[in-house]
Enzyme design. Structure first.
Site, PDB file in Angstrom:
ATOM      1  N   ARG A  38      21.541 -11.373  32.908  1.00  0.00           N
ATOM      2  CA  ARG A  38      22.249 -11.970  34.049  1.00  0.00           C
ATOM      3  C   ARG A  38      21.296 -12.296  35.202  1.00  0.00           C
ATOM      4  NH1 ARG A  38      27.422  -8.101  32.577  1.00  0.00           N
ATOM      5  NH2 ARG A  38      28.130  -9.496  30.922  1.00  0.00           N
ATOM      6  N   GLN A  75      28.771 -35.826  45.892  1.00  0.00           N
ATOM      7  CA  GLN A  75      29.499 -36.400  47.025  1.00  0.00           C
ATOM      8  C   GLN A  75      28.540 -37.068  48.021  1.00  0.00           C
ATOM      9  OE1 GLN A  75      32.665 -36.313  46.644  1.00  0.00           O
ATOM     10  NE2 GLN A  75      33.323 -37.283  48.548  1.00  0.00           N
ATOM     11  N   TRP A  77      28.487 -19.805  19.653  1.00  0.00           N
ATOM     12  CA  TRP A  77      27.703 -19.968  20.883  1.00  0.00           C
ATOM     13  C   TRP A  77      26.364 -19.257  20.837  1.00  0.00           C
ATOM     14  CZ3 TRP A  77      29.177 -23.932  23.430  1.00  0.00           C
ATOM     15  CH2 TRP A  77      30.531 -24.307  23.384  1.00  0.00           C
ATOM     16  N   GLU A 131      26.955 -15.434  29.412  1.00  0.00           N
ATOM     17  CA  GLU A 131      26.465 -14.087  29.792  1.00  0.00           C
ATOM     18  C   GLU A 131      27.446 -13.390  30.737  1.00  0.00           C
ATOM     19  OE1 GLU A 131      22.336 -13.402  30.023  1.00  0.00           O
ATOM     20  OE2 GLU A 131      21.846 -15.182  28.852  1.00  0.00           O
TER      21      GLU A 131
HETATM   22  N1  CAA Z   1      25.778  -1.767  31.048  1.00  0.00           N
HETATM   23  C1  CAA Z   1      25.641  -0.696  30.225  1.00  0.00           C
HETATM   24  N2  CAA Z   1      26.677  -0.141  29.573  1.00  0.00           N
HETATM   25  C2  CAA Z   1      27.892  -0.694  29.767  1.00  0.00           C
HETATM   26  C3  CAA Z   1      28.097  -1.806  30.611  1.00  0.00           C
HETATM   27  C4  CAA Z   1      26.961  -2.325  31.275  1.00  0.00           C
HETATM   28  N3  CAA Z   1      27.075  -3.387  32.096  1.00  0.00           N
HETATM   29  N4  CAA Z   1      29.409  -2.140  30.595  1.00  0.00           N
HETATM   30  C5  CAA Z   1      30.008  -1.254  29.777  1.00  0.00           C
HETATM   31  N5  CAA Z   1      29.085  -0.395  29.291  1.00  0.00           N
HETATM   32  C6  CAA Z   1      29.334   0.735  28.384  1.00  0.00           C
HETATM   33  C7  CAA Z   1      30.298   1.721  29.024  1.00  0.00           C
HETATM   34  O1  CAA Z   1      29.596   2.684  29.773  1.00  0.00           O
HETATM   35  C8  CAA Z   1      30.988   2.336  27.819  1.00  0.00           C
HETATM   36  O2  CAA Z   1      30.119   3.287  27.262  1.00  0.00           O
HETATM   37  P1  CAA Z   1      30.651   4.602  26.455  1.00  0.00           P
HETATM   38  O3  CAA Z   1      30.823   4.187  25.033  1.00  0.00           O
HETATM   39  O4  CAA Z   1      29.561   5.595  26.611  1.00  0.00           O
HETATM   40  O5  CAA Z   1      31.948   5.023  27.083  1.00  0.00           O
HETATM   41  C9  CAA Z   1      31.042   1.167  26.848  1.00  0.00           C
HETATM   42  O6  CAA Z   1      30.011   0.249  27.239  1.00  0.00           O
HETATM   43  C10 CAA Z   1      32.370   0.452  26.851  1.00  0.00           C
HETATM   44  O7  CAA Z   1      32.608   0.030  28.171  1.00  0.00           O
HETATM   45  P2  CAA Z   1      34.009  -0.514  28.670  1.00  0.00           P
HETATM   46  O8  CAA Z   1      35.072   0.464  28.282  1.00  0.00           O
HETATM   47  O9  CAA Z   1      33.841  -0.851  30.103  1.00  0.00           O
HETATM   48  O10 CAA Z   1      34.181  -1.823  27.786  1.00  0.00           O
HETATM   49  P3  CAA Z   1      35.266  -2.937  27.920  1.00  0.00           P
HETATM   50  O11 CAA Z   1      35.513  -3.418  26.540  1.00  0.00           O
HETATM   51  O12 CAA Z   1      36.414  -2.511  28.767  1.00  0.00           O
HETATM   52  O13 CAA Z   1      34.589  -4.100  28.799  1.00  0.00           O
HETATM   53  C11 CAA Z   1      33.045  -5.784  29.469  1.00  0.00           C
HETATM   54  C12 CAA Z   1      33.306  -4.398  28.855  1.00  0.00           C
HETATM   55  C13 CAA Z   1      32.293  -5.542  30.763  1.00  0.00           C
HETATM   56  C14 CAA Z   1      34.267  -6.608  29.746  1.00  0.00           C
HETATM   57  C15 CAA Z   1      32.164  -6.456  28.392  1.00  0.00           C
HETATM   58  O14 CAA Z   1      32.935  -6.690  27.233  1.00  0.00           O
HETATM   59  C16 CAA Z   1      31.509  -7.719  28.850  1.00  0.00           C
HETATM   60  O15 CAA Z   1      30.498  -7.670  29.542  1.00  0.00           O
HETATM   61  N6  CAA Z   1      32.071  -8.877  28.438  1.00  0.00           N
HETATM   62  C17 CAA Z   1      31.402 -10.137  28.643  1.00  0.00           C
HETATM   63  C18 CAA Z   1      30.616 -10.486  27.409  1.00  0.00           C
HETATM   64  C19 CAA Z   1      29.484 -11.392  27.687  1.00  0.00           C
HETATM   65  O16 CAA Z   1      28.811 -11.320  28.713  1.00  0.00           O
HETATM   66  N7  CAA Z   1      29.207 -12.243  26.705  1.00  0.00           N
HETATM   67  C20 CAA Z   1      28.094 -13.097  26.798  1.00  0.00           C
HETATM   68  C21 CAA Z   1      27.764 -13.606  25.429  1.00  0.00           C
HETATM   69  S1  CAA Z   1      26.058 -13.815  25.201  1.00  0.00           S
HETATM   70  C22 CAA Z   1      25.692 -15.316  25.864  1.00  0.00           C
HETATM   71  O17 CAA Z   1      26.426 -15.877  26.623  1.00  0.00           O
HETATM   72  C23 CAA Z   1      24.341 -15.761  25.496  1.00  0.00           C
HETATM   73  C24 CAA Z   1      24.044 -17.183  25.744  1.00  0.00           C
HETATM   74  O18 CAA Z   1      24.524 -18.070  25.097  1.00  0.00           O
HETATM   75  C25 CAA Z   1      23.070 -17.531  26.761  1.00  0.00           C
END
Ligand code: CAA
Length: 379
Positions: free
Chosen positions: A243, A336, A156, A363
């Site tokens: 986002r 619709q 993707w 995203e």
């Molecule tokens: N901003 C900054 N830092 C963040 C953050 C945010 N929104 N979310 C998490 N972090 C940081 C945390 O503070 C933590 O930092 P430390 O190492 O200092 O502790 C670290 O990241 C890990 O955080 P989590 O423990 O919360 O991580 P997680 O694995 O439980 O979950 C999640 C994080 C929010 C689910 C994340 O995985 C996520 O956003 N998933 C969605 C992925 C996504 O958006 N993919 C899009 C792909 S790109 C795309 O779509 C492009 C395109 O084609 C247009």
């Protein structure tokens, strides 16, 4: 809160609208059908500054604010959401990331051409096994002298087959989990970086999403973005800003679908009167206009918070969540309102409907946005 668009914002909106109407609209349906990459339009968007809206002019950008960026993506997407996402990826997932985390050398080398439209960028985080769980990266980068050797498969990758530079997430130390992820600025023009397929998608078909593979791909260490292990933080920070762009895209799709439905409801007559005079149709249009206005306020507020260096993680997720669900709802209702004509490719609403769906997915899915918001609320 002071996030109302200024006169300058409205002048910009008109300029983007003129471009989208004149240049994008005539070919949007055809390009969508044929999955045709809009090469000329991407070039023109670069020349007009739409690919580096909020990048400082020192680095080749238009030097505007994030509300301007949201307006650009909204107006492109009001006509063609494919143009919206191509621009959004370059602006916030690539340029913003390099401007925020790059070295001076990286900014000169990559950001200047990307922001001025002389090259195009992509962002590569998702993998076959890493979607919502973005930390479960399997693409490896192993240090070898002054280089890293990269192996793995990415999914993707929006803009992938036309990008010159990619922000690529890899794992350099699997034992450290998300703290073992490292980002690189990779050049796509090497044979070890391959396009495996261009996805045949439901919507935004003129924007390409690719599967890409790296096979012993060597990248010099100076192209590492940030320190080893900082990649996850970088990816999350980039997505926070991205986002806002997808909220703008969803807003534009909703606006386009709403305008088409409104126009149709005024001219389509059944039972001897325009269908808008039926309360069921009139109330649907009222709900569309209300939800779109709420989406716009959320989107501009998130952008305004970012412009004013305030925390905007929750605001960006709320804007993306609400605007994307509004886009899907509005496009469904717009079909619709059109009745069976809405189901035909003769009318634009079926394309808005197909395009809207991805805004609830990429995203960060709506479920991930709710997770982000609920975690912010719990702090
Ligand atoms: N901003 C900054 N830092 C963040 C953050 C945010 N929104 N979310 C998490 N972090 C940081 C945390 O503070 C933590 O930092 P430390 O190492 O200092 O502790 C670290 O990241 C890990 O955080 P989590 O423990 O919360 O991580 P997680 O694995 O439980 O979950 C999640 C994080 C929010 C689910 C994340 O995985 C996520 O956003 N998933 C969605 C992925 C996504 O958006 N993919 C899009 C792909 S790109 C795309 O779509 C492009 C395109 O084609 C247009």
């Amino acid at each position: 809160m002071h996030f109302a668009p200024t006169e300058d914002h409205e002048i910009l909106r008109q300029a983007v609208r003129d471009f989208a109407e004149k240049e994008g609209k005539p070919t949007a349906a055809e390009r969508d059908e044929a999955m045709e990459w809009p090469a000329n339009l991407v070039k023109k968007m670069g020349e007009l500054g739409f690919l580096g809206v909020a990048v400082s002019d020192e680095y080749g950008g238009a030097g505007l604010d994030y509300i301007s960026y949201a307006i650009v993506i909204e107006e492109l997407s009001r006509v063609d959401a494919s143009l919206g996402v191509i621009a959004s990826v370059n602006n916030s997932l690539v340029c913003y990331g390099i401007e925020k985390f790059g070295t001076e050398e990286q900014k000169r080398e990559f950001l200047v051409p990307l922001a001025s439209g002389r090259s195009l960028g992509a962002f590569s985080l998702s993998e076959p096994g890493a979607g919502s769980d973005a930390a479960s990266q399997k693409t490896t980068a192993v240090r070898d002298g002054d280089e890293y050797v990269i192996n793995g498969t990415k999914n993707w990758v929006t803009n992938g087959d036309h990008a010159d530079t990619i922000i690529l997430m890899t794992i350099t130390d699997p034992s450290k989990g998300h703290r073992g992820i490292t980002a690189f600025l990779v050049d796509t023009h090497l044979p070890e970086c391959k396009i495996m397929k261009v996805e045949n998608k439901l919507g935004i078909r003129s924007a390409h999403s690719c599967q890409m593979a790296y096979d012993n791909y060597r990248v010099p260490a100076w192209r590492r973005l940030g320190a080893e292990g900082e990649g996850f933080k970088i990816a999350m920070t980039i997505l926070n800003a991205g986002r806002i762009g997808i909220a703008g895209q969803a807003l534009g799709i909703a606006q386009g679908a709403y305008e088409a439905a409104l126009e149709y409801a005024k001219i389509r007559e059944q039972f001897g009167k325009p269908i808008i005079e039926n309360q069921a149709i009139g109330f649907t249009l009222a709900d569309m206009a209300t939800r779109i206005k709420a989406s716009r306020l959320l989107t501009y507020e998130a952008a305004w918070r970012k412009d004013n260096h305030m925390d905007f993680i929750e605001a960006a997720s709320m804007a993306k969540l609400y605007a994307s669900e509004t886009a899907m709802w509005t496009a469904t209702k717009a079909i619709q309102v059109h009745g069976s004509n809405g189901y035909s490719k003769e009318y634009p609403v079926e394309r808005f409907f197909r395009d809207a769906k991805i805004t609830e997915i990429y995203e960060g899915t709506s479920e991930i946005q709710r997770l982000v918001i609920s975690r912010e609320l719990a702090k």
